[in-house]
Scaffold this motif. Structure first.
Motif, PDB file in Angstrom:
ATOM      1  N   LEU A   1      43.307  31.149  44.014  1.00 24.00           N
ATOM      2  CA  LEU A   1      43.833  32.510  43.969  1.00 24.00           C
ATOM      3  C   LEU A   1      44.581  32.792  42.670  1.00 24.00           C
ATOM      4  O   LEU A   1      44.571  33.920  42.179  1.00 24.00           O
ATOM      5  N   ASN A   2      45.220  31.759  42.112  1.00 22.05           N
ATOM      6  CA  ASN A   2      45.949  31.933  40.842  1.00 22.05           C
ATOM      7  C   ASN A   2      45.009  32.162  39.671  1.00 22.05           C
ATOM      8  O   ASN A   2      45.423  32.707  38.648  1.00 22.05           O
ATOM      9  N   THR A  43      39.473  41.467  42.592  1.00 17.14           N
ATOM     10  CA  THR A  43      38.099  41.974  42.643  1.00 17.14           C
ATOM     11  C   THR A  43      37.076  40.909  42.270  1.00 17.14           C
ATOM     12  O   THR A  43      35.880  41.166  42.276  1.00 17.14           O
ATOM     13  N   SER A  44      37.534  39.701  41.955  1.00 17.76           N
ATOM     14  CA  SER A  44      36.628  38.627  41.548  1.00 17.76           C
ATOM     15  C   SER A  44      35.833  38.086  42.726  1.00 17.76           C
ATOM     16  O   SER A  44      36.306  38.080  43.872  1.00 17.76           O
ATOM     17  N   ALA A  91      38.760  32.573  49.124  1.00 19.42           N
ATOM     18  CA  ALA A  91      39.961  31.775  48.858  1.00 19.42           C
ATOM     19  C   ALA A  91      41.146  32.297  49.674  1.00 19.42           C
ATOM     20  O   ALA A  91      41.953  31.509  50.184  1.00 19.42           O
ATOM     21  N   HIS A  92      41.241  33.622  49.816  1.00 15.77           N
ATOM     22  CA  HIS A  92      42.325  34.217  50.600  1.00 15.77           C
ATOM     23  C   HIS A  92      42.217  33.800  52.074  1.00 15.77           C
ATOM     24  O   HIS A  92      43.214  33.445  52.706  1.00 15.77           O
ATOM     25  N   LEU A  93      40.996  33.812  52.627  1.00 13.94           N
ATOM     26  CA  LEU A  93      40.793  33.385  54.014  1.00 13.94           C
ATOM     27  C   LEU A  93      41.084  31.894  54.184  1.00 13.94           C
ATOM     28  O   LEU A  93      41.652  31.484  55.194  1.00 13.94           O
ATOM     29  N   LYS A  94      40.710  31.097  53.197  1.00 15.76           N
ATOM     30  CA  LYS A  94      41.002  29.657  53.236  1.00 15.76           C
ATOM     31  C   LYS A  94      42.513  29.432  53.269  1.00 15.76           C
ATOM     32  O   LYS A  94      43.006  28.575  54.017  1.00 15.76           O
TER      33      LYS A  94
END
Length: 142
Positions: A106-107, A112-113, A119-122
């Protein structure tokens, strides 16, 4: 007190089966507390903790459920999810590693990528696992 038969099922098989006094879940529309003889419903679930309260209400089973659906009839409750883990089955080291990996991804990504949502759900799933594993069973729920 009466009970309702409850199953939590994933593609890998049953995670939970038993008779409980109350099921507490977080649907897309908010928190639900389901008792025996509840009106029939089907609702989509959030990535969230499911609490299964037994008749004496001092015993609670905790399950990390990664979305899915809940189907309620007057005689049974079924939760269908891609993944679900009982508190006792959560691998804390694996969840911590997954959280660190998701935060790192996420960093490096913009909202919008491609890959950002995954990654957010992970991150949400790993945080749920860690918070579920950290629940202190010796403290009664309010």
């Amino acid at each position: 007190m009466s009970t309702v038969h409850t199953d939590i099922v994933t593609p890998a098989g049953k995670v939970y089966e038993g008779d409980v006094h109350m099921v507490c879940v977080r649907s897309k529309d908010g928190e639900l507390g389901i008792l025996p003889n509840h009106l029939p419903i089907v609702a989509p679930l959030e990535i969230a903790l499911v609490r299964l309260k037994h008749e004496d209400e001092k015993i609670v089973d905790y399950v990390a459920v990664h979305g899915g659906f809940i189907q309620v009839s007057r005689k049974s409750i079924t939760i269908l999810s891609e993944a679900a883990e009982l508190k006792a089955d959560i691998d804390v080291a694996r969840a911590e590693k997954a959280k660190a990996e998701a935060e790192e991804q996420l960093n490096t990504l913009h909202e919008t990528s491609e890959g950002y949502e995954e990654a957010h759900l992970k991150l949400k799933r790993s945080e749920l696992r860690l918070s579920t594993a950290a629940i202190d069973d010796s403290i009664p729920e309010a």
